[in-house]
Structure formats: structure tokens, C-alpha cells
Design a protein around this motif. Sequence first.
Motif, short mmCIF file in Angstrom:
data_model
loop_
_atom_site.label_atom_id
_atom_site.label_comp_id
_atom_site.label_asym_id
_atom_site.label_seq_id
_atom_site.Cartn_x
_atom_site.Cartn_y
_atom_site.Cartn_z
N LEU A 158 36.46 -7.36 1.52
CA LEU A 158 37.68 -8.17 1.53
C LEU A 158 37.97 -8.69 2.94
O LEU A 158 38.60 -9.75 3.09
N GLY A 159 37.52 -7.96 3.98
CA GLY A 159 37.69 -8.45 5.34
C GLY A 159 36.94 -9.73 5.59
O GLY A 159 37.43 -10.64 6.28
N GLN A 160 35.75 -9.86 5.00
CA GLN A 160 35.00 -11.12 5.11
C GLN A 160 35.73 -12.25 4.39
O GLN A 160 35.72 -13.40 4.85
N LEU A 161 36.37 -11.92 3.27
CA LEU A 161 37.16 -12.93 2.55
C LEU A 161 38.31 -13.41 3.41
O LEU A 161 38.58 -14.62 3.51
N VAL A 162 39.02 -12.46 4.06
CA VAL A 162 40.14 -12.84 4.92
C VAL A 162 39.63 -13.68 6.09
O VAL A 162 40.26 -14.69 6.47
N LYS A 163 38.49 -13.30 6.65
CA LYS A 163 37.94 -14.04 7.79
C LYS A 163 37.61 -15.48 7.41
O LYS A 163 37.83 -16.42 8.20
N SER A 164 37.11 -15.67 6.19
CA SER A 164 36.74 -17.03 5.77
C SER A 164 37.96 -17.85 5.35
O SER A 164 37.93 -19.09 5.43
N LEU B 46 38.12 -9.42 14.72
CA LEU B 46 37.10 -9.28 15.77
C LEU B 46 36.35 -7.96 15.64
O LEU B 46 35.13 -7.89 15.85
N GLN B 47 37.07 -6.89 15.30
CA GLN B 47 36.41 -5.59 15.15
C GLN B 47 35.46 -5.59 13.96
O GLN B 47 34.43 -4.91 14.00
N GLY B 48 35.79 -6.32 12.90
CA GLY B 48 34.92 -6.35 11.73
C GLY B 48 33.76 -7.31 11.84
O GLY B 48 32.87 -7.30 10.98
N ALA B 49 33.73 -8.13 12.88
CA ALA B 49 32.65 -9.10 13.04
C ALA B 49 31.44 -8.47 13.72
O ALA B 49 31.55 -7.45 14.41
N SER B 50 30.28 -9.07 13.53
CA SER B 50 29.07 -8.62 14.23
C SER B 50 29.16 -9.02 15.70
O SER B 50 29.97 -9.89 16.07
N PRO B 51 28.34 -8.42 16.58
CA PRO B 51 28.42 -8.78 18.00
C PRO B 51 28.23 -10.27 18.27
O PRO B 51 28.92 -10.84 19.11
N VAL B 52 27.32 -10.91 17.54
CA VAL B 52 27.09 -12.34 17.75
C VAL B 52 28.30 -13.14 17.29
O VAL B 52 28.78 -14.06 17.99
N GLU B 53 28.82 -12.80 16.10
CA GLU B 53 30.01 -13.51 15.60
C GLU B 53 31.21 -13.27 16.51
O GLU B 53 32.00 -14.19 16.76
N PHE C 9 44.57 -11.70 -5.61
CA PHE C 9 45.75 -11.16 -4.91
C PHE C 9 45.62 -11.39 -3.40
O PHE C 9 46.58 -11.84 -2.75
N VAL C 10 44.44 -11.12 -2.83
CA VAL C 10 44.24 -11.29 -1.39
C VAL C 10 44.37 -12.76 -1.03
O VAL C 10 44.99 -13.11 0.00
N ARG C 11 43.81 -13.64 -1.84
CA ARG C 11 43.91 -15.07 -1.54
C ARG C 11 45.36 -15.55 -1.59
O ARG C 11 45.75 -16.43 -0.82
N LYS C 12 46.16 -14.97 -2.49
CA LYS C 12 47.56 -15.37 -2.56
C LYS C 12 48.30 -14.95 -1.29
O LYS C 12 49.11 -15.71 -0.76
N VAL C 13 47.98 -13.74 -0.80
CA VAL C 13 48.62 -13.30 0.45
C VAL C 13 48.16 -14.17 1.60
O VAL C 13 48.95 -14.50 2.50
N GLY D 255 50.51 -8.34 8.27
CA GLY D 255 50.30 -6.90 8.34
C GLY D 255 49.50 -6.39 7.16
O GLY D 255 48.64 -5.50 7.32
N LEU D 256 49.75 -6.94 5.97
CA LEU D 256 49.00 -6.50 4.79
C LEU D 256 47.53 -6.91 4.92
O LEU D 256 46.62 -6.13 4.60
N LEU D 257 47.27 -8.12 5.41
CA LEU D 257 45.88 -8.57 5.58
C LEU D 257 45.17 -7.76 6.67
O LEU D 257 43.96 -7.54 6.58
N GLU D 258 45.90 -7.32 7.68
CA GLU D 258 45.27 -6.47 8.70
C GLU D 258 44.76 -5.18 8.07
O GLU D 258 43.63 -4.74 8.33
#
Length: 773
Positions: free
Chosen positions: A256-262, A292-299, A221-225, A244-247
Amino acid sequence: MARSSSLGRECGTPRSGLGKGGPPRPQGPQARCTLGRRCTVSRKCRRPRPSWTMAPPRNVVKIAIQMRDAIPQLIQLDQAKPLAAVLKEVCDAWSLTHSERYALQFADGHRRYITENNRAEIKNGSILCLSTAPDLEAEQLLGGLQSDSPEGRREALRRLVPLASDMTFAREVISRNGLQRLGTIIEDGDDLGEVLALSLRAFSELMEHGVVSWETLSIPFVRKVVCYVNMNLMDASVPPLALGLLESVTLSSPALGQLVKSEVPLDRLLVHLQVMNQQLQTKAMALLTALLQGASPVERKHMLDYLWQRNLRQFIYKNIIHSAAPMGDEMAHHLYVLQALMLGLLEPRMRTPLDPYSQEQREQLQVLRQAAFEVEGESSGAGLSADRRRSLCAREFRKLGFSNSNPAQDLERVPPGLLALDNMLYFSRNAPSAYSRFVLENSSREDKHECPFARGSIQLTVLLCELLRVGEPCSETAQDFSPMFFGQDQSFHELFCVGIQLLNKTWKEMRATQEDFDKVMQVVREQLARTLALKPTSLELFRTKVNALTYGEVLRLRQTERLYQEGTLAPPILELREKLKPELMGLIRQQRLLRLCEGTLFRKISSRRRQDKLWFCCLSPNHKLLQYGDMEEGASPPTLESLPEQLPVADMRALLTGKDCPHVREKGSGKQNKDLYELAFSISYDRGEEEAYLNFIAPSKQEFYLWTDGLSALLGSPMGSEQTRLDLEQLLTMETKLRLLELENVPIPERPPPVPPPPTNFNFCYDCSIAEP
């Protein structure tokens, strides 16, 4: 009289207190009868009080209820009565059976269903509407989603979207697998137009209630969005809804945030940001800040570096901040978050103290020293022993403003840690002339007046971190971003360069010493905070505004704010002060004339600059004569009768002061005479056909003010001395506070309330002396 007596008998009270030709006088508790007039009744009066005189119960509200194709009902709703009983009465009034199939909704706003939990929100005058019960409505709409007709599905979605924001309706839809049915429509993607947009909107609204966790969403479902975000769709309403839904997915589920990021490339978000569509830009910025908020400081640092390389900062500055359309609150919040994340990259350096064993950091300190004392240090250090060279370096570090001969001890404090060293190095490399001028200028001052560069830089870095909230978590509602940070690379370091030069400028304006360091930093903090609050759009504009905010201007602003807090500058208070001024000026005039009546002992100045002769002058009690004469030193003040000379006030022409006085002008302009200019005054008067002068040299500045004010009052001129201004201000302050004592803690409006227009006629006057028939 007849009506009064009969009324008394009706009420069961005796005809006591009746006067001749007048109404009865009250003898006990008073009540209002049905005739609308006061009458004397006893506590035992059994006459029923009219219902319209009784206040309605607090739990009863008067409302209107609507229904399509029916006449609205005006009812009194008893909040203590169960809602099912209320619905039964409403349905009975319209001859409707099965009241359990109906529900009440608010007629305006989001048309929320009324339940036992929110019925307290119903107020007097509320308008409700009778509609289908939420469970039946949900069942009907979800059935429409399975219709074979595309138009039927579209119509069901159109009705579902406005109701999805209601919690009661959302629970009914979710309990009937409504989310799964909407998810199927989104995953199938048969219609990429209005149906998909309505499905995404309804799905997001239902998920926002928190009944179902975002983590339960499936990966397909997330990949379809995500596909809807990466596709170039014809319907412009779909991408913002998908973003907005992905946010929400990214902020609520790390996995799922990592999935959206990739799956969502940063370049794709940049494409959406460059479309001149505010809604799309806002949602793209929202997803970007969520990633950006979900990423590590280095990322996060790598992502921001990449976005900056792709000119995101310049695009935001030119096309969003300086857009012709006004910026929305949501976009302002996301820019605030982006600014906070940018500044958050400085936190590791701010939290890291200097390592005295680090070769790199020691070399950076030496670079800082050599940039300031390169010529002096190299020429004087050549050929010296190691001990002599270390002593020379320690002395130069102290000239730089470090508190210790070993600068590592100063930079062990966190915050600011290594961030202070980074700022000093940036200033020395990017503004070398200003850096050298700062250090050398303060090195040549006296020890107690030199502005310490290093100590000031460390404290200024701490101050900037506090003002910009470096390292603090982002607020969920704040919008106070600074446009300047998107108009300049290395904005924090550039702001430091402006601040450190401002510190040196303010230090000189305050003529500060080492003991005044904290006081100077407080002023600098206020200068920076006030200028940042103006939100300048560029660093140059910030520099111009902060340099215009001098120490004197800061003092003036503080005084003005203090007066505003006290209410002194409120328009009604200013008007009151203006009305009080004539009375208080008269009081000051009276005091000045009384002081002249007491008299003063003056000294005469001879041509040899000797001041050995004394003379006394005073005003007569009737204020018509100036009486004066010589007297011996040490003698008691003379009486009026013993003063031989007199000058009628009526003969006085003018009052002269300073260099205009003839006895000062005649002495020339030597250095000794300049000391007497501020104390000299003269009176010109008529002596026969000639003009003569009575010359004075006041013993003090205070006596000068008192006499010049008093003489001006006698001549009918305004009293314009500095002492009069101070006395008037003090008296105005005291008198105003005394008059406002009863209004303490009462807000005074800025403007008086408007005066209503006069009535069309004045036939409402009632003559109380006429007895009622």
C-alpha cells in the motif's frame, strides 16, 4: 498517680517501678493506650488496640467514585476483590440494578475503562466515575452511525472519538464491525466537513491499537483517502488527518505504501508544506519521510534530488527552522529523519574501497596530486623517464600524507572508503588556496612535525561518519537534527573542509609529531562534537565557534567537567572551601615561618659575577629577628649564637623582588643578569635615618617562593606566590574530600533547602519535668 495505678490494673500489670511523685517507669514492652500516652503493659495485655493505630492493608486504596446527578461515594477499594463485586456494591449504594451494564472509568485524562488488567493503576486519592459498560456504549454509538439524521451521526462520532483511544472500548467497536462502518462513511464522502474529520480521527485511533493490520485496508479506501490529500478542501482539519492516516499505511504496508507513493505527487506534499499551518506541515513532513524510508536507495536519491531542485531545503531552513512559532517535537523528529536519510546517501561510497584497477579512481588521485604540486611536478617531471616519474609521484604522494607510496592501499579501508577521496577532491576543488597552503606548509616542516593531509583526511572522514551516524538506522524518538545541514548544499563535504583546516590548526597548537596523531584526532573529535552539540544554525557560525574552541580551551573544559563530576564546583562545596581557606592559609604560613627558622645558605655575587662567597640567614624561633652571617663552603650550618648580624623584624619596611631589587638593578640589564631576576629579592629596613637593603639570590625557585612567602607573612602582607596557590589547592582538595567521606554517593543539592518562616507563636513547648495529674 491515681490514673497511673488504675491504668496499670486495667492492663493487668502490677504497679511496679512507681516512683514518688512521678509516672511509672517502663519495665517491659511499651504500647500506646487509647489515652494517647505510653504505659507499661505486658505482652499478655488483652486490651484491644484501637483501629486508628493500625496501618491499612496494602491492597486497599481509598478512592472517590462519581456519577452524574448523584452524591459521590468515598470507598475503600479492596484490590483483591473481583471488579464485578466492587461494581455491585457501588450500584447498590446508588440503588442501581443490573450492575453488569455499568463500568468504572478514570475521571481524568483519557477516561480509560478499568479492567482487571489495569486496576493496579488505581492509587490512593484516585477519582473514578461510573459509566455505561464498554460493550453497551459501543453498540449504542455504532447504532448512532447508521442514523438517517446527519446531526445524529455527528453526535455519535463526537462521543466515539475520545473513547477510541481506550483498548477495551476499541475491541468492542472492532468486534462489531465498527471499522467497516467508519470506512463506509470515509469512502462515501457525503460530508467533507466535521463528519469526515471525526471519522478519519476515530478510524486512525482504532487502527493504532494493532488489533487489525493496516495491510487489510482495501485499495479503493486508500485511494479515497489520497483524494482528500490531493483535493483543496474547505475544512482545514481533514488534510492533516488524511496525511497522518497515509503515513501509518506507508510505514506498515510496503504494498500500500507503493500505492500511496504513486498516487500522492511530491509537488502536492510541497504545497502542504508551504501552508503556514504547523499541524499540516508536520503531517506532510511525516508522510514525506515515510515515503523516503520506503523507497530504494536509488529512488530515494532521485526523490531527494528532485525535492532539493524544488528548493525544499531552503524552505525548511527559512520557514520551519527559523519560524516565529516554536518547533514541535514531532516536526523535530521528522527533520532528524530527513537529515539521516540525506546523510545515508553517503553510505555506499563509505562502504566501497578504492579499486586499484579503476582508471577513473587513479585519475582522481593524480588530480589530487597535481593540484598540490602542479608547478613543481610538471616542471621537474618534464623529460624524465617513466621510472623517474613514478618515483617522483610516489614521493609527492608521501608528501600529501599517504602512508604508502601507493595511495590505493590507504583507501582500501572501509569505512571511509571512497568517501575520504571524495572529501579530499572536494576540498582541493572548492578551496584550492587552503588546500595548497595546507600541503605545502606541512611539506616544509620537519618530518616528525608535519601534519599528514591524506592520513588526517581519512581519519577525519571516519570521525565525521561516527559523529553524524552515517549509515545507522533512524531512531524512532530522536530529535537531534542539525539546522546547519538545511542551510548549506553539500553540507557533509563543507563540514569536512572546516574540519581538515581545524585539524591543521590544532596540530600546530599542540606542537604535535607523528606519534601524537591519535591524540590530536581525539582533541579534534571533542572540538567537533562540542560544537555540533550547540546546534549552530549556519556553517559560518559553526566555523566561528569551532575555531574559538582552541586546544587550551578544550583542556580547560575538561578540567572544569572533571571538577564538576567530583563535586568540587558545586555551590555547597565552593562555600565549604571558602570557609576552609583561612585555616589552611594559617597552616601554610606556619610552614613557611618554620622553613625560615631552619635557615638557608645563599651565595653572594660580586661585581665580577663570581659566586664564591656564601652566607647563611635564618629566622629566630620567636620570629622577631633575622640572623645572618658569612660562612665557609662545606661547613655545617651555624648556630644562632654564632651569627654576628641581626635584623629586627620590626624594622623591616617592604619586600622587593625581581628588577625592583637594588643589587640586580645595579648590575645592569645584560643577558647574564636576566637569569637572576627570577631568583632575586631584597628586604628594605631602617638603619638609623637611612634606608638600607638586605639582598638575596635564592639558590632555587622553590627557595625563592618559600622565603618571599615567609617574609610577606612577617610583614603582614598576603602570600601570593605560585607555590602558595598550589599548596592551598592541594590542601583544600584533601580537606574537602576528607569532610565529604560520609556523604559518598549522596547527591548534594545545588541550593540549600529554604528555611521555613518562624511560627506565629511559641506556645508548643512541653515541660517534661511536670508530672501528669
